[in-house]
Scaffold this motif. Structure first.
Motif, PDB file in Angstrom:
ATOM      1  N   PRO A  96       0.839  -1.209   0.000  1.00 27.49           N
ATOM      2  CA  PRO A  96       0.000   0.000   0.000  1.00 27.49           C
ATOM      3  C   PRO A  96       0.871   1.255   0.000  1.00 27.49           C
ATOM      4  N   ILE A 156     -10.828  -1.708   8.572  1.00 30.09           N
ATOM      5  CA  ILE A 156      -9.944  -1.728   7.405  1.00 30.09           C
ATOM      6  C   ILE A 156     -10.124  -3.019   6.616  1.00 30.09           C
ATOM      7  N   ARG A 157     -10.172  -4.149   7.303  1.00 29.00           N
ATOM      8  CA  ARG A 157     -10.380  -5.432   6.615  1.00 29.00           C
ATOM      9  C   ARG A 157     -11.668  -5.419   5.807  1.00 29.00           C
ATOM     10  N   VAL A 160     -11.498  -2.828   2.708  1.00 31.04           N
ATOM     11  CA  VAL A 160     -10.587  -3.217   1.631  1.00 31.04           C
ATOM     12  C   VAL A 160     -11.114  -4.456   0.905  1.00 31.04           C
ATOM     13  N   SER A 161     -11.812  -5.344   1.620  1.00 26.03           N
ATOM     14  CA  SER A 161     -12.397  -6.510   0.959  1.00 26.03           C
ATOM     15  C   SER A 161     -13.478  -6.082  -0.032  1.00 26.03           C
ATOM     16  N   PRO A 164     -10.452  -2.738  -3.073  1.00 29.77           N
ATOM     17  CA  PRO A 164      -8.996  -2.755  -2.873  1.00 29.77           C
ATOM     18  C   PRO A 164      -8.365  -1.366  -2.937  1.00 29.77           C
ATOM     19  N   TYR A 187      -1.308  -4.555   7.483  1.00 30.88           N
ATOM     20  CA  TYR A 187      -1.960  -4.128   6.247  1.00 30.88           C
ATOM     21  C   TYR A 187      -1.079  -3.199   5.415  1.00 30.88           C
ATOM     22  N   THR A 197      -7.363 -11.458   1.604  1.00 35.11           N
ATOM     23  CA  THR A 197      -7.541 -10.074   1.137  1.00 35.11           C
ATOM     24  C   THR A 197      -6.194  -9.420   0.868  1.00 35.11           C
ATOM     25  N   SER A 198      -6.093  -8.731  -0.278  1.00 36.34           N
ATOM     26  CA  SER A 198      -4.879  -7.987  -0.601  1.00 36.34           C
ATOM     27  C   SER A 198      -5.083  -6.512  -0.281  1.00 36.34           C
ATOM     28  N   TYR A 199      -4.089  -5.924   0.376  1.00 32.89           N
ATOM     29  CA  TYR A 199      -4.153  -4.508   0.761  1.00 32.89           C
ATOM     30  C   TYR A 199      -3.191  -3.666  -0.072  1.00 32.89           C
ATOM     31  N   SER A 202      -4.290  -0.186  -1.606  1.00 29.80           N
ATOM     32  CA  SER A 202      -4.905   0.817  -0.735  1.00 29.80           C
ATOM     33  C   SER A 202      -3.935   1.961  -0.462  1.00 29.80           C
TER      34      SER A 202
END
Length: 331
Positions: A96, A156-157, A160-161, A164, A187, A197-199, A202
């Motif tokens: 990020p 945040i999880r 972002v899910s 992205p 993150y 999940t990819s951060y 972000s």
């Protein structure tokens, strides 16, 4: 026209299926009905629905916005322009983007955050994909720090899910309880995924008054040496700024692992604003509200501001923060 009206039109046209027409006519009218319904749904519903960011940013467009709305911050303009366009236009960033903005109140930290948000999302700071946290509002009590850590991670999880390209802005970092911000360290790190999940796409932006004194002193040193503020480079401030913030016990980044592990990409200094910059702010505000500039009002507003140090009267104590409110008294 609302969604119900669109669907009603579609059902009305589709009802022609039952009028005894031949199959080919029925299919043709059915296709027409579907096309009409789709058109109206797009025009009156889907077109206005904000989508998670999918386009690229034109460097020249962001450059124009920064030049038109941010004054006296040559370092911030250069770094933000390069960092944001490079990151957004990279389809596969490794981590990020994390920016930490530092300087006294009214120097443009919130303003540039707004410009960034508007460059990426039509709704700007009001976008459902842009999330603003204010330390004294969202995390007021030190005894609840563990609860805040869990809430922050969950927030945040979850966001972002859903998108992205989410943007998270943390204001008043200098008032945040030490240790809290490290809850988001995973993150900001170089992970492809965390629990599915990819951060990496972000953006995290920290705003803080911490470091304002060392930034001001650097500008004063240049002034006393007969140098222009525009000669100050990021390298003149970055090392001492990082060190002071890391060792400042009153800062939310005190001994933060985010700094220790080099997860903050840029520490961006916002220089104190001078008389000429307050004038620029006043002109921009007048143009924004009235569509014209009255130089008499510009001078009155600028002269009303308080400047420091007392013997030189170089810098505005509040930057441009109260320009808009002062303008109201002249309208």
């Amino acid at each position: 026209m609302n969604v119900k009206s669109c669907l009603a039109g579609f059902l009305l046209l589709s009802g022609l299926f039952h009028t005894g027409m031949g199959v080919s006519h029925t299919l043709s009218l059915g296709a027409v009905g579907l096309s009409v319904a789709s058109y109206y749904l797009y025009q009156h519903f889907w077109r206005d629905t904000e989508m998670c960011f999918q386009k690229k940013i034109e460097s020249k467009d962001l450059h124009l916005q920064l030049n038109a709305k941010l004054f006296g911050q040559h370092i911030a303009k250069t770094v933000v322009l390069s960092a944001i366009t490079g990151f957004i236009n990279n389809p596969e960033p490794k981590k990020p983007l994390t920016l930490s903005l530092h300087g006294w109140t009214g120097t443009g930290k919130n303003h540039i955050s707004k410009i960034i948000a508007e460059a990426i999302y039509k709704g700007g700071l009001r976008s459902k994909y842009v999330h603003l946290f204010v330390s004294t509002l969202h995390f007021p009590h030190a005894e609840n720090i563990n609860m805040y850590r869990e809430q922050l991670q969950t927030w945040i999880r979850g966001n972002v899910s859903l998108c992205p390209r989410s943007i998270f802005i943390f204001d008043e970092m200098d008032k945040m309880h030490p240790g809290l911000i490290d809850a988001i360290k995973p993150y900001l790190d170089y992970y492809d995924e965390l629990q599915g999940t990819s951060y990496q796409k972000s953006i995290f932006i920290f705003l803080s008054n911490a470091g304002g004194d060392i930034i001001t002193q650097t500008v004063m040193d240049f002034f006393n040496q007969g140098k222009k503020r525009e000669e100050i480079k990021l390298n003149d401030l970055d090392p001492i700024l990082q060190m002071q913030i890391f060792n400042n016990k009153k800062s939310g980044l005190w001994h933060a692992s985010l700094i220790e592990k080099h997860l903050i990409d840029f520490f961006i200094p916002f220089l104190p604003l001078e008389y000429q910059h307050v004038e620029m702010c006043a002109r921009e505000e007048l143009m924004s509200q009235l569509g014209l500039v009255d130089e008499d009002i510009v001078k009155k507003i600028t002269d009303e501001m308080t400047y420091y140090p007392k013997d030189k009267q170089l810098f505005s104590v509040k930057g441009c923060k109260t320009v808009a409110s002062k303008l109201n008294s002249y309208l």
